[in-house]
Design an enzyme around this catalytic site. Structure first.
Site, PDB file in Angstrom:
ATOM      1  N   TYR A  37      -8.534   0.270   5.091  1.00  0.00           N
ATOM      2  CA  TYR A  37      -9.611  -0.719   5.166  1.00  0.00           C
ATOM      3  C   TYR A  37      -9.055  -2.094   5.482  1.00  0.00           C
ATOM      4  CZ  TYR A  37      -8.394  -2.756   0.586  1.00  0.00           C
ATOM      5  OH  TYR A  37      -7.752  -3.395  -0.445  1.00  0.00           O
ATOM      6  N   LEU A 208       1.864  -5.571   0.415  1.00  0.00           N
ATOM      7  CA  LEU A 208       0.977  -5.651   1.575  1.00  0.00           C
ATOM      8  C   LEU A 208       1.269  -6.952   2.322  1.00  0.00           C
ATOM      9  CD1 LEU A 208      -1.558  -4.149   2.812  1.00  0.00           C
ATOM     10  CD2 LEU A 208      -2.854  -6.038   1.848  1.00  0.00           C
TER      11      LEU A 208
HETATM   12  N1  PMP Z   1      -1.711  -7.574  -1.698  1.00  0.00           N
HETATM   13  C1  PMP Z   1      -2.652  -6.711  -2.111  1.00  0.00           C
HETATM   14  C2  PMP Z   1      -2.255  -5.549  -2.974  1.00  0.00           C
HETATM   15  C3  PMP Z   1      -3.991  -6.913  -1.734  1.00  0.00           C
HETATM   16  O1  PMP Z   1      -4.942  -6.053  -2.127  1.00  0.00           O
HETATM   17  C4  PMP Z   1      -4.338  -8.050  -0.948  1.00  0.00           C
HETATM   18  C5  PMP Z   1      -5.756  -8.338  -0.544  1.00  0.00           C
HETATM   19  N2  PMP Z   1      -6.575  -7.306  -0.427  1.00  0.00           N
HETATM   20  C6  PMP Z   1      -3.320  -8.907  -0.555  1.00  0.00           C
HETATM   21  C7  PMP Z   1      -2.005  -8.646  -0.946  1.00  0.00           C
HETATM   22  C8  PMP Z   1      -3.628 -10.130   0.295  1.00  0.00           C
HETATM   23  O2  PMP Z   1      -3.925  -9.780   1.620  1.00  0.00           O
HETATM   24  P1  PMP Z   1      -4.862 -10.702   2.536  1.00  0.00           P
HETATM   25  O3  PMP Z   1      -4.305 -12.085   2.499  1.00  0.00           O
HETATM   26  O4  PMP Z   1      -4.749 -10.103   3.896  1.00  0.00           O
HETATM   27  O5  PMP Z   1      -6.241 -10.649   1.960  1.00  0.00           O
END
Ligand code: PMP
Length: 292
Positions: A37, A208
């Protein structure tokens, strides 16, 4: 709590009211959490870093042996259509692709499944101004998740339990520790500041690669802030002058208490303030259509 305000959601090429969007109970997303997602903020109808989100989606799909059912242009058209009547305030778009429904329930999957592709838009509240001013509190917890955290998988049970434990402790986030290192939060990336120097862990399978984090890195570099990509030990985390969390929904949130102790002076710090100003400026430019 988010509520879906749009007339229509996107499902497998159709736009239809949420109440009519139906999928099979044999969908592998439902049975196995077999899918990926993205969450993409939209400021005044303009999608935040769309290309970066779609590239990460491609990488997530690649890692789970799937292909993107839509081209980037098709995604852009579909997401903008969901946003077309929703430019009065800030929105977020959620999209997910699962491996689709097989005939029965088997962990291994046949090669020819038709993926299930879904997207919806919903109003996104601005990060809480009082929380930003005061700073949030976080706790550290052992990272109980699997080893492929670079995939934005819908299989989120580890993250769900960790975040819930943080909430139960009255904290806004759990910062996750694995083998003595802090990699990220349960729903966010981490930055620490020590003696004026900014550190965030480098890309690896254990975190991530956040789109917000990447923008913060870009802004820091473009504005000559001292930044290194390096592992952060649990001890470095506890001795930091500033800790911040970044995500699409949190943006750049200062953490002023960690495990019930003040972080640095216990108030948000000067490096955070600088990045916050740069981040706000970027958002204003995006609203005005001056950056992508
Ligand atoms: N790490 C994790 C585990 C996350 O779930 C998220 C956001 N969903 C992020 C980092 C931050 O990612 P982003 O800045 O793309 O929202």
């Amino acid at each position: 709590m988010m509520s879906i305000a749009t007339d229509d959601v996107y499902l497998n090429g159709d736009y239809l009211p949420l109440s009519q969007a139906k999928i099979s109970v044999l969908d592998r997303g439902f049975l196995f959490g077999d899918g990926v997602y993205e969450v993409i903020p939209a400021y005044a109808g303009r999608l935040f870093r769309l290309e970066q989100h779609l590239s990460r989606l491609d990488r997530s799909l690649d890692a789970i042996l799937m292909q993107n059912p839509l081209s980037h242009d098709e995604w852009e058209r579909a997401l903008n259509r969901l946003l077309q009547n929703n430019q009065d305030q800030d929105y977020a778009v959620y999209l997910q692709i699962t491996r689709g429904a097989a005939q029965g329930r088997d962990h291994s999957f046949p090669p020819d499944l038709k993926p299930t592709t879904f997207a919806m838009a919903y109003p996104a509240s601005q990060p809480d101004a009082e929380l930003i001013a005061r700073g949030g509190s976080a706790i550290t917890l052992p990272d109980i998740r699997w080893h492929l955290c670079h995939i934005k998988a819908i299989t989120l049970l580890g993250n769900v339990l960790l975040r819930q434990q943080a909430f139960a402790d009255g904290a806004v986030e759990a910062i996750l520790i694995r083998d003595g290192y802090a990699y990220e939060g349960s729903t966010s990336n981490i930055f620490v500041v020590r003696d004026g120097r900014l550190t965030t862990p480098p890309d690896s399978d254990l975190l991530l690669p956040g789109v917000t984090r990447d923008l913060v890195i870009e802004l820091a570099e473009a504005n000559n802030l001292s930044l290194i990509l390096a592992p952060i030990t649990e001890r470095e985390l506890s001795m930091a002058d500033e800790i911040w969390l970044t995500s699409s929904t949190k943006e750049v949130l200062p953490i002023t208490r960690l495990n019930d102790e003040p972080v640095g002076a216990g108030v948000h710090g000067p490096v955070w303030q600088r990045i916050q100003d740069l981040f706000r400026h970027y958002k204003e430019q995006l609203r005005a259509g001056q950056v992508a």
